[in-house]
Design a protein around this motif. Structure first.
Motif, PDB file in Angstrom:
ATOM      1  N   ARG A   1      -3.261   4.235  -4.845  1.00 55.33           N
ATOM      2  CA  ARG A   1      -2.676   3.072  -5.504  1.00 55.33           C
ATOM      3  C   ARG A   1      -2.155   2.177  -4.389  1.00 55.33           C
ATOM      4  O   ARG A   1      -1.339   2.611  -3.559  1.00 55.33           O
ATOM      5  CB  ARG A   1      -1.544   3.474  -6.446  1.00 55.33           C
ATOM      6  CG  ARG A   1      -0.893   2.250  -7.123  1.00 55.33           C
ATOM      7  CD  ARG A   1       0.259   2.637  -8.030  1.00 55.33           C
ATOM      8  NE  ARG A   1      -0.216   3.347  -9.217  1.00 55.33           N
ATOM      9  CZ  ARG A   1       0.077   4.597  -9.513  1.00 55.33           C
ATOM     10  NH1 ARG A   1       0.830   5.313  -8.687  1.00 55.33           N
ATOM     11  NH2 ARG A   1      -0.378   5.153 -10.620  1.00 55.33           N
ATOM     12  N   ILE A   2      -2.646   0.946  -4.336  1.00 54.93           N
ATOM     13  CA  ILE A   2      -2.283   0.064  -3.229  1.00 54.93           C
ATOM     14  C   ILE A   2      -1.611  -1.203  -3.757  1.00 54.93           C
ATOM     15  O   ILE A   2      -1.819  -1.621  -4.902  1.00 54.93           O
ATOM     16  CB  ILE A   2      -3.513  -0.328  -2.382  1.00 54.93           C
ATOM     17  CG1 ILE A   2      -4.524  -1.116  -3.217  1.00 54.93           C
ATOM     18  CG2 ILE A   2      -4.161   0.905  -1.767  1.00 54.93           C
ATOM     19  CD1 ILE A   2      -5.705  -1.661  -2.394  1.00 54.93           C
ATOM     20  N   ARG A   3      -0.787  -1.789  -2.887  1.00 54.72           N
ATOM     21  CA  ARG A   3      -0.222  -3.116  -3.130  1.00 54.72           C
ATOM     22  C   ARG A   3      -0.938  -4.055  -2.178  1.00 54.72           C
ATOM     23  O   ARG A   3      -0.827  -3.932  -0.948  1.00 54.72           O
ATOM     24  CB  ARG A   3       1.283  -3.123  -2.866  1.00 54.72           C
ATOM     25  CG  ARG A   3       2.091  -2.341  -3.874  1.00 54.72           C
ATOM     26  CD  ARG A   3       2.268  -3.104  -5.165  1.00 54.72           C
ATOM     27  NE  ARG A   3       3.037  -4.334  -4.967  1.00 54.72           N
ATOM     28  CZ  ARG A   3       3.147  -5.280  -5.892  1.00 54.72           C
ATOM     29  NH1 ARG A   3       2.527  -5.161  -7.063  1.00 54.72           N
ATOM     30  NH2 ARG A   3       3.860  -6.367  -5.648  1.00 54.72           N
ATOM     31  N   TYR A   4      -1.677  -5.019  -2.738  1.00 56.54           N
ATOM     32  CA  TYR A   4      -2.535  -5.860  -1.910  1.00 56.54           C
ATOM     33  C   TYR A   4      -2.418  -7.314  -2.324  1.00 56.54           C
ATOM     34  O   TYR A   4      -2.381  -7.647  -3.513  1.00 56.54           O
ATOM     35  CB  TYR A   4      -3.987  -5.404  -2.046  1.00 56.54           C
ATOM     36  CG  TYR A   4      -4.932  -6.108  -1.106  1.00 56.54           C
ATOM     37  CD1 TYR A   4      -4.908  -5.840   0.256  1.00 56.54           C
ATOM     38  CD2 TYR A   4      -5.848  -7.058  -1.570  1.00 56.54           C
ATOM     39  CE1 TYR A   4      -5.765  -6.492   1.134  1.00 56.54           C
ATOM     40  CE2 TYR A   4      -6.704  -7.707  -0.706  1.00 56.54           C
ATOM     41  CZ  TYR A   4      -6.663  -7.416   0.642  1.00 56.54           C
ATOM     42  OH  TYR A   4      -7.508  -8.057   1.501  1.00 56.54           O
TER      43      TYR A   4
ATOM     44  N   GLU B   1       1.589 -13.546  -3.911  1.00 61.31           N
ATOM     45  CA  GLU B   1       2.214 -12.277  -4.266  1.00 61.31           C
ATOM     46  C   GLU B   1       1.173 -11.164  -4.290  1.00 61.31           C
ATOM     47  O   GLU B   1       0.017 -11.382  -4.659  1.00 61.31           O
ATOM     48  CB  GLU B   1       2.892 -12.377  -5.641  1.00 61.31           C
ATOM     49  CG  GLU B   1       3.999 -13.413  -5.722  1.00 61.31           C
ATOM     50  CD  GLU B   1       5.219 -13.029  -4.887  1.00 61.31           C
ATOM     51  OE1 GLU B   1       5.402 -11.805  -4.682  1.00 61.31           O
ATOM     52  OE2 GLU B   1       5.953 -13.921  -4.450  1.00 61.31           O
ATOM     53  N   ALA B   2       1.629  -9.970  -3.906  1.00 65.92           N
ATOM     54  CA  ALA B   2       0.741  -8.801  -3.933  1.00 65.92           C
ATOM     55  C   ALA B   2       0.644  -8.254  -5.350  1.00 65.92           C
ATOM     56  O   ALA B   2       1.569  -8.392  -6.154  1.00 65.92           O
ATOM     57  CB  ALA B   2       1.264  -7.728  -2.986  1.00 65.92           C
TER      58      ALA B   2
ATOM     59  N   SER C   1       0.317  -4.019   1.718  1.00 66.89           N
ATOM     60  CA  SER C   1       1.731  -3.784   2.025  1.00 66.89           C
ATOM     61  C   SER C   1       2.188  -2.360   1.754  1.00 66.89           C
ATOM     62  O   SER C   1       3.207  -1.928   2.309  1.00 66.89           O
ATOM     63  CB  SER C   1       2.601  -4.759   1.225  1.00 66.89           C
ATOM     64  OG  SER C   1       2.322  -4.652  -0.163  1.00 66.89           O
ATOM     65  N   ALA C   2       1.463  -1.613   0.915  1.00 63.19           N
ATOM     66  CA  ALA C   2       1.883  -0.243   0.600  1.00 63.19           C
ATOM     67  C   ALA C   2       0.713   0.514  -0.016  1.00 63.19           C
ATOM     68  O   ALA C   2      -0.204  -0.081  -0.582  1.00 63.19           O
ATOM     69  CB  ALA C   2       3.076  -0.252  -0.359  1.00 63.19           C
ATOM     70  N   PHE C   3       0.760   1.839   0.129  1.00 62.02           N
ATOM     71  CA  PHE C   3      -0.238   2.678  -0.526  1.00 62.02           C
ATOM     72  C   PHE C   3       0.409   3.983  -0.981  1.00 62.02           C
ATOM     73  O   PHE C   3       1.406   4.431  -0.412  1.00 62.02           O
ATOM     74  CB  PHE C   3      -1.418   2.970   0.399  1.00 62.02           C
ATOM     75  CG  PHE C   3      -1.095   3.848   1.577  1.00 62.02           C
ATOM     76  CD1 PHE C   3      -1.206   5.233   1.491  1.00 62.02           C
ATOM     77  CD2 PHE C   3      -0.677   3.290   2.770  1.00 62.02           C
ATOM     78  CE1 PHE C   3      -0.899   6.037   2.569  1.00 62.02           C
ATOM     79  CE2 PHE C   3      -0.370   4.097   3.857  1.00 62.02           C
ATOM     80  CZ  PHE C   3      -0.476   5.481   3.765  1.00 62.02           C
ATOM     81  N   GLU C   4      -0.165   4.577  -2.019  1.00 57.98           N
ATOM     82  CA  GLU C   4       0.335   5.836  -2.566  1.00 57.98           C
ATOM     83  C   GLU C   4      -0.850   6.736  -2.882  1.00 57.98           C
ATOM     84  O   GLU C   4      -1.814   6.309  -3.524  1.00 57.98           O
ATOM     85  CB  GLU C   4       1.149   5.577  -3.834  1.00 57.98           C
ATOM     86  CG  GLU C   4       1.655   6.834  -4.510  1.00 57.98           C
ATOM     87  CD  GLU C   4       2.301   6.549  -5.867  1.00 57.98           C
ATOM     88  OE1 GLU C   4       2.639   7.515  -6.572  1.00 57.98           O
ATOM     89  OE2 GLU C   4       2.420   5.350  -6.228  1.00 57.98           O
ATOM     90  N   LEU C   5      -0.787   7.961  -2.426  1.00 55.78           N
ATOM     91  CA  LEU C   5      -1.853   8.926  -2.674  1.00 55.78           C
ATOM     92  C   LEU C   5      -1.670   9.514  -4.066  1.00 55.78           C
ATOM     93  O   LEU C   5      -0.602  10.040  -4.402  1.00 55.78           O
ATOM     94  CB  LEU C   5      -1.797  10.031  -1.614  1.00 55.78           C
ATOM     95  CG  LEU C   5      -3.010  10.933  -1.455  1.00 55.78           C
ATOM     96  CD1 LEU C   5      -4.240  10.132  -1.035  1.00 55.78           C
ATOM     97  CD2 LEU C   5      -2.715  12.023  -0.428  1.00 55.78           C
TER      98      LEU C   5
END
Length: 321
Positions: free
Chosen positions: A157-160, A167-168, A204-208
């Motif tokens: 899950r990414i914030r892009y 905005e991401a 800006s962020a990622f979640e496995l």
């Protein structure tokens, strides 16, 4: 660790055979006393190394001694497999230490091998720097952390933030891996079944996640990257023809690259160039040629360049008044 330091010491001596304690201490980041203790330990273990006193003395490895210290460990082999990365990129991937360890072993092996009539190694004559000029390749996420997460072969899950957005947004992707291209990092992943490139400077962020990746069985990182590269660099849907002075042709090749489809022979000091773009709006790239360029076709490209030039002129005029 002492074992690692002793191996490093052996490799340095195998490369040069005679080295001062001061230089060894600097290379090993220890004191001269520690270097002498390490030499004593190696000598006691049967390694033909000793300390010579005097003005021209130092730590000496007996000539002809062949040490089997050049075996590459699996992490070192993995670091060498990333041969296209420059030092800054290796640092971000977290493989700099293993790369340097492998390089020392290779240097030791080369030093023990006769060079014949060629005194210089190819590495002494060729430097590879994959970073573009004046580029800031900082990323919002840690590249090494992302690479480590990708080993689990699970969804992300990414914030892009897309380039046209402020905005991401959040999306779930099926990742293939990471690509370093011209100094920039990209996550290659499928989003809703379609291959995409996600620039890490806008991720800006990622979640496995717990779910495993869902990828076509015949697709790999290299095959998907090749397809995405072709999609990006392939012939555009819009062909734009313009005239440019012959002495600006080298600049055009640097800026436009593979977008250039055809260049005519010079005539009266000018060349006719055909480039491909995905849409008419992309012709704004040609503004950087200023008054050196003359758009010939299509008419929509001429109109759009004229509009953009007029907007720029009005903005500059307003700001100076």
């Amino acid at each position: 660790m002492k074992a690692s330091r002793l191996l490093h010491l052996l490799l340095l001596l195998q490369t040069r055979q005679r080295t001062t304690t001061t230089e060894l201490a600097a290379r090993l980041e220890v004191s001269r006393r520690t270097v002498l203790r390490d030499v004593e330990a190696l000598s006691a273990a049967g390694v033909p190394v000793y300390a010579e006193r005097g003005r021209s003395g130092g730590i000496v490895l007996l000539p002809g001694a062949r040490l089997n210290a050049s075996h590459l460990e699996p992490p070192e082999l993995e670091a060498l497999s990333l041969a296209g990365l420059d030092s800054a990129q290796r640092e971000r991937m977290g493989v700099s230490a293993m790369w340097e360890s492998a390089a020392r072993k290779i240097a030791a092996r080369q030093a023990a091998t006769p060079t014949g009539t060629c005194p210089l190694r190819l590495a002494d004559l060729v430097v590879v720097d994959s970073a573009p000029w004046f580029a800031d390749s900082e990323t919002a996420v840690d590249v090494a952390d992302l690479a480590s997460a990708l080993r689990h072969r699970r969804r992300l899950r990414i914030r892009y933030r897309r380039s046209a957005e402020s905005e991401a947004s959040t999306r779930v992707v099926d990742p293939y891996g990471i690509v370093a291209k011209s100094g920039r990092w990209y996550l290659v992943a499928d989003y809703r079944g379609d291959g995409r490139l996600f620039a890490l400077d806008r991720l800006s962020a990622f979640e496995l996640l717990d779910a495993p990746v869902s990828l076509p069985p015949d697709e790999t990182l290299r095959s998907r990257w090749a397809a995405l590269k072709e999609r990006t660099e392939g012939r555009g849907r819009v062909s734009v023809t313009f005239r440019l002075p012959e002495d600006r042709l080298d600049l055009a090749r640097r800026i436009l690259g593979t977008r250039i489809h055809d260049v005519s022979d010079p005539e009266n000091g000018t060349c006719t160039v055909v480039v491909g773009y995905p849409d008419i709006e992309s012709v704004r790239q040609l503004l950087q040629f200023g008054d050196h360029i003359d758009i010939l076709a299509p008419e929509a490209a001429r109109v759009r360049i004229s509009q953009l030039a007029r907007i720029l002129a009005e903005r500059l005029s307003a700001s100076s008044s």
